[in-house]
Design a protein around this motif. Sequence first.
Motif, mmCIF file in Angstrom:
data_model
loop_
_atom_site.group_PDB
_atom_site.id
_atom_site.type_symbol
_atom_site.label_atom_id
_atom_site.label_comp_id
_atom_site.label_asym_id
_atom_site.label_seq_id
_atom_site.Cartn_x
_atom_site.Cartn_y
_atom_site.Cartn_z
ATOM 1 N N TYR A 1 45.881 42.981 44.119
ATOM 2 C CA TYR A 1 46.587 42.278 45.192
ATOM 3 C C TYR A 1 47.068 40.906 44.724
ATOM 4 O O TYR A 1 48.241 40.542 44.922
ATOM 5 C CB TYR A 1 45.691 42.126 46.417
ATOM 6 C CG TYR A 1 46.351 41.316 47.509
ATOM 7 C CD1 TYR A 1 47.274 41.899 48.370
ATOM 8 C CD2 TYR A 1 46.087 39.952 47.649
ATOM 9 C CE1 TYR A 1 47.919 41.157 49.353
ATOM 10 C CE2 TYR A 1 46.722 39.200 48.636
ATOM 11 C CZ TYR A 1 47.631 39.812 49.481
ATOM 12 O OH TYR A 1 48.272 39.059 50.437
ATOM 13 N N LEU B 1 36.267 47.488 44.859
ATOM 14 C CA LEU B 1 36.628 46.213 45.480
ATOM 15 C C LEU B 1 37.270 45.274 44.464
ATOM 16 O O LEU B 1 38.313 44.657 44.744
ATOM 17 C CB LEU B 1 35.385 45.560 46.080
ATOM 18 C CG LEU B 1 35.592 44.186 46.732
ATOM 19 C CD1 LEU B 1 36.453 44.302 47.976
ATOM 20 C CD2 LEU B 1 34.238 43.539 47.056
ATOM 21 N N PHE C 1 40.158 43.099 52.631
ATOM 22 C CA PHE C 1 39.940 44.132 51.616
ATOM 23 C C PHE C 1 38.841 45.063 52.109
ATOM 24 O O PHE C 1 37.796 44.601 52.583
ATOM 25 C CB PHE C 1 39.531 43.510 50.284
ATOM 26 C CG PHE C 1 40.584 42.626 49.693
ATOM 27 C CD1 PHE C 1 41.602 43.152 48.912
ATOM 28 C CD2 PHE C 1 40.571 41.262 49.939
ATOM 29 C CE1 PHE C 1 42.581 42.341 48.383
ATOM 30 C CE2 PHE C 1 41.549 40.432 49.400
ATOM 31 C CZ PHE C 1 42.560 40.984 48.623
ATOM 32 N N LYS D 1 40.846 46.300 43.753
ATOM 33 C CA LYS D 1 41.750 46.018 44.867
ATOM 34 C C LYS D 1 42.139 44.536 44.901
ATOM 35 O O LYS D 1 43.316 44.182 45.084
ATOM 36 C CB LYS D 1 41.092 46.408 46.196
ATOM 37 C CG LYS D 1 41.051 47.908 46.489
ATOM 38 C CD LYS D 1 40.297 48.175 47.789
ATOM 39 C CE LYS D 1 40.318 49.649 48.164
ATOM 40 N NZ LYS D 1 41.611 50.045 48.762
ATOM 41 N N ILE D 2 41.147 43.656 44.729
ATOM 42 C CA ILE D 2 41.403 42.221 44.782
ATOM 43 C C ILE D 2 42.280 41.790 43.612
ATOM 44 O O ILE D 2 43.258 41.043 43.777
ATOM 45 C CB ILE D 2 40.076 41.440 44.782
ATOM 46 C CG1 ILE D 2 39.315 41.707 46.091
ATOM 47 C CG2 ILE D 2 40.322 39.940 44.608
ATOM 48 C CD1 ILE D 2 37.912 41.132 46.120
#
Length: 285
Positions: free
Chosen positions: A186, A179, A155, A182-183
């Motif tokens: 995903y 961040l 990432f 994004k995590i």
Amino acid sequence: MMMRKIVLFLLSLTMVSDMMAQGENTVQNVSVMDLTYTVKEGTKSGVATVVGAVLDVLSDQTTTEEPGYADAVRASVVMALGNVRRFTVTDGLQVSPNGETNIIADGTINYISVTKELKTSSDNKDKTPQFYAQINLTLNMKDAVSGKVLNSQAFEVTRSSWLWYKSTDTAIKNALETLRAKIEKYYNTAYPYTARILERGMEKNDKQKELYIDLGAAHGLQEGTHFNVYTIGSIGGKETRKQIGRLKVKSVEGDEVSLCKVTSGGKDIKAAIDAGQQLLIISTD
């Protein structure tokens, strides 16, 4: 209202086949362990390049490692994984309340850096320092019993557009928010829900407008969750899928029932149900 049961096949996504093998819609107990961070030596400096028609003159650029924010990065990882619908997360540095860990999460922080530039522009005539932060880390998901790596994913948060902040703290804060997003996105995709159609909802002309599915409050399903709808086929003995539409959860009606709006492909979905085709319904966020 016509009632029809649709047989669904659990189809593993290629990138997470080992993960999905742990069970359809099963909640995974994840224990987050250490994120190793080795601070790199040295400081990079240079002059940034002006791109396109931007009139700013950039100078005195300095990029430095910021190891003091390592704990904040780890805390963001714990928070992000805690927002994944099929995860129950425990901080691995503490004792798990039930001791039933399915997955160990660990990884490496590759860098946490902040770039400072003195920018001259029409709205910054005094060359006030401005900042942006960059974070790069790799997360590993491991089977808690065998230690087998189920998935390893990098990432990265980098400077986007020409967005700058007035302090290191503000730049880091915004990078951490990116961040986390994004995590969360995903792993919600990597650990999707699969669903069955319980009943047709509203129809109009030759289009399906609504459908009831067998997921609800007991699964942590929320309004606004999106699903792709696929037909299942076979080529040369290999299973294939073709997307024919999308659903969006309109309302959660009970522990195992939600009403979905058909946001695209209503005609194809209705035709597939009428023909008794095999359908795959899988969440995308």
